[in-house]
Design a protein around this motif. Sequence first.
Motif, PDB file in Angstrom:
ATOM      1  N   ARG A  75       0.816  -1.209   0.000  1.00  0.00           N
ATOM      2  CA  ARG A  75       0.000   0.000   0.000  1.00  0.00           C
ATOM      3  C   ARG A  75       0.854   1.266   0.000  1.00  0.00           C
ATOM      4  N   SER A  76       1.965   1.236   0.694  1.00  0.00           N
ATOM      5  CA  SER A  76       2.812   2.431   0.753  1.00  0.00           C
ATOM      6  C   SER A  76       3.530   2.690  -0.563  1.00  0.00           C
ATOM      7  N   LYS A  77       3.809   1.639  -1.318  1.00  0.00           N
ATOM      8  CA  LYS A  77       4.596   1.797  -2.532  1.00  0.00           C
ATOM      9  C   LYS A  77       3.770   1.822  -3.812  1.00  0.00           C
ATOM     10  N   PHE A  78       2.599   1.177  -3.820  1.00  0.00           N
ATOM     11  CA  PHE A  78       1.917   0.953  -5.093  1.00  0.00           C
ATOM     12  C   PHE A  78       0.470   1.431  -5.154  1.00  0.00           C
ATOM     13  N   MET A  79      -0.149   1.778  -4.039  1.00  0.00           N
ATOM     14  CA  MET A  79      -1.515   2.283  -4.095  1.00  0.00           C
ATOM     15  C   MET A  79      -1.491   3.751  -4.526  1.00  0.00           C
ATOM     16  N   PHE A  80      -2.280   4.091  -5.550  1.00  0.00           N
ATOM     17  CA  PHE A  80      -2.291   5.479  -6.013  1.00  0.00           C
ATOM     18  C   PHE A  80      -3.669   6.132  -5.889  1.00  0.00           C
ATOM     19  N   TYR A  81      -4.682   5.364  -5.431  1.00  0.00           N
ATOM     20  CA  TYR A  81      -5.988   5.972  -5.184  1.00  0.00           C
ATOM     21  C   TYR A  81      -6.728   5.172  -4.131  1.00  0.00           C
ATOM     22  N   SER A  82      -7.342   5.888  -3.172  1.00  0.00           N
ATOM     23  CA  SER A  82      -8.275   5.285  -2.225  1.00  0.00           C
ATOM     24  C   SER A  82      -9.468   6.217  -2.067  1.00  0.00           C
ATOM     25  N   TYR A  83     -10.647   5.648  -2.116  1.00  0.00           N
ATOM     26  CA  TYR A  83     -11.860   6.453  -1.963  1.00  0.00           C
ATOM     27  C   TYR A  83     -11.874   7.188  -0.627  1.00  0.00           C
ATOM     28  N   CYS A  84     -11.183   6.646   0.374  1.00  0.00           N
ATOM     29  CA  CYS A  84     -11.147   7.298   1.688  1.00  0.00           C
ATOM     30  C   CYS A  84     -10.331   8.586   1.692  1.00  0.00           C
ATOM     31  N   ASP A  85      -9.549   8.810   0.638  1.00  0.00           N
ATOM     32  CA  ASP A  85      -8.756  10.035   0.536  1.00  0.00           C
ATOM     33  C   ASP A  85      -9.376  11.036  -0.437  1.00  0.00           C
ATOM     34  N   ASP A  86     -10.520  10.677  -1.022  1.00  0.00           N
ATOM     35  CA  ASP A  86     -11.104  11.487  -2.082  1.00  0.00           C
ATOM     36  C   ASP A  86     -12.166  12.432  -1.502  1.00  0.00           C
ATOM     37  N   LEU A  87     -11.707  13.545  -0.940  1.00  0.00           N
ATOM     38  CA  LEU A  87     -12.623  14.498  -0.313  1.00  0.00           C
ATOM     39  C   LEU A  87     -13.466  15.256  -1.337  1.00  0.00           C
ATOM     40  N   LYS A  88     -12.991  15.355  -2.551  1.00  0.00           N
ATOM     41  CA  LYS A  88     -13.792  15.998  -3.600  1.00  0.00           C
ATOM     42  C   LYS A  88     -15.016  15.148  -3.909  1.00  0.00           C
ATOM     43  N   ARG A  89     -14.826  13.876  -3.962  1.00  0.00           N
ATOM     44  CA  ARG A  89     -15.918  12.950  -4.245  1.00  0.00           C
ATOM     45  C   ARG A  89     -16.798  12.727  -3.018  1.00  0.00           C
ATOM     46  N   PHE A  90     -16.167  12.670  -1.848  1.00  0.00           N
ATOM     47  CA  PHE A  90     -16.881  12.430  -0.592  1.00  0.00           C
ATOM     48  C   PHE A  90     -16.566  13.543   0.408  1.00  0.00           C
ATOM     49  N   PRO A  91     -17.251  14.698   0.322  1.00  0.00           N
ATOM     50  CA  PRO A  91     -17.029  15.752   1.322  1.00  0.00           C
ATOM     51  C   PRO A  91     -17.255  15.246   2.741  1.00  0.00           C
ATOM     52  N   VAL A  92     -18.218  14.330   2.884  1.00  0.00           N
ATOM     53  CA  VAL A  92     -18.414  13.610   4.143  1.00  0.00           C
ATOM     54  C   VAL A  92     -17.998  12.174   3.887  1.00  0.00           C
ATOM     55  N   LEU A  93     -16.897  11.753   4.482  1.00  0.00           N
ATOM     56  CA  LEU A  93     -16.354  10.439   4.198  1.00  0.00           C
ATOM     57  C   LEU A  93     -17.285   9.331   4.679  1.00  0.00           C
ATOM     58  N   PRO A  94     -17.319   8.189   3.974  1.00  0.00           N
ATOM     59  CA  PRO A  94     -18.061   7.038   4.476  1.00  0.00           C
ATOM     60  C   PRO A  94     -17.592   6.665   5.883  1.00  0.00           C
ATOM     61  N   MET A  95     -18.479   6.056   6.649  1.00  0.00           N
ATOM     62  CA  MET A  95     -18.213   5.784   8.061  1.00  0.00           C
ATOM     63  C   MET A  95     -16.926   5.002   8.284  1.00  0.00           C
ATOM     64  N   GLU A  96     -16.664   4.003   7.437  1.00  0.00           N
ATOM     65  CA  GLU A  96     -15.486   3.155   7.653  1.00  0.00           C
ATOM     66  C   GLU A  96     -14.181   3.904   7.445  1.00  0.00           C
ATOM     67  N   CYS A  97     -14.251   5.057   6.749  1.00  0.00           N
ATOM     68  CA  CYS A  97     -13.050   5.862   6.546  1.00  0.00           C
ATOM     69  C   CYS A  97     -12.753   6.756   7.748  1.00  0.00           C
ATOM     70  N   ARG A  98     -13.726   6.916   8.608  1.00  0.00           N
ATOM     71  CA  ARG A  98     -13.577   7.837   9.749  1.00  0.00           C
ATOM     72  C   ARG A  98     -13.150   7.112  11.026  1.00  0.00           C
ATOM     73  N   GLY A  99     -13.202   5.809  11.040  1.00  0.00           N
ATOM     74  CA  GLY A  99     -12.825   5.061  12.239  1.00  0.00           C
ATOM     75  C   GLY A  99     -13.131   3.608  12.047  1.00  0.00           C
ATOM     76  N   ARG A 100     -12.609   2.805  12.905  1.00  0.00           N
ATOM     77  CA  ARG A 100     -12.752   1.361  12.722  1.00  0.00           C
ATOM     78  C   ARG A 100     -14.081   0.831  13.223  1.00  0.00           C
TER      79      ARG A 100
END
Length: 319
Positions: free
Chosen positions: A289-314
């Motif tokens: 993930r540190s070397k090869f991931m280039f997109y995660s929906y949890c980092d896409d604030l433009k798409r999700f101004p309010v992040l899905p619940m699983e992105c905000r905590g476990r």
Amino acid sequence: MLSITHTALYVAFSLISLVTVASSMRHNSPIPPPTTSLTDRFPHLGFDAAFTYLFGGKNIKKINDGSCVSITLDNSSGCGFKSKEMYYYGFFSAAIKLPSDYSAGVVVAFYVSNSQVYPHNHDEIDFEFLGHEKRKDWALQTNIYGNGSTATGREEKFYLWFDPTIDFHEYSIVWNQYHIVFLVDNIPVREVSHNEAMSRAYPSKPMSVYATIWDGSDWATHGGKKPVNYKVGPFVAWFKDLEMAGCAWNQTSPAASCSKRGSLSRDPVEGNEFMKLSEQQQRGMQWARSKFMFYSYCDDLKRFPVLPMECRGRGKSLT
């Protein structure tokens, strides 16, 4: 080239694997960390025993008595096949070799889904391989839908640490009551825990296993800016070492099916080795993930101004 049989092509492609190490050295490919081989736990399945045609049957070719299958996209059709069984949970794996050269707009997929049975409330766990322009890389996209939650795409995208067109590489899914894990050559690249935050979107109904190749011109490469160029086709992907293990759904007598919370002593996919990632697997996942991931929906604030619940905590575990 058109006169060469698929068997001869398979032999030729297998010989290419002999140069994989030299190719990796030339491209200075990163060496992944060691990890446990889950794909060694289960037998390989032949096509006729375990699968059936989904669409585009003329573009599906069986090689070596069905131990290897090629699927082709040409200007007449894509194609795909699916498992005969549906599963409440399981371990699903395939060794795949992707089309080489220019393949923008081409999508190869290996996934589990029940969209044909539950069209308005379906579950799905995806590996999608998105074609590339010349001298650029295939992208690996993972995604999850649970209980019809298609309005929230949970995509994560990766580049691979090898050339997936030169040789076969293993792509595997673990799905049980504890978590969903995507693995590439037995290295976890993504884990989705079954916790409170994911409770409504966690896949819960029996699913079939699918392999497809199709035209994704309208979205797959640069948002649809690079459509499939059939002048450089056809596009052929190869599947072998197919594995499916877990709780098969008895469609004629659902009450007789194994429990989704089955006995740990009876079912290896619900056993200790599949309940959580080992420290070694966690290190492998952090590396990938540190070397090869280039997109995660949890980092896409433009798409999700309010992040899905699983992105905000476990959230609280449900297992």
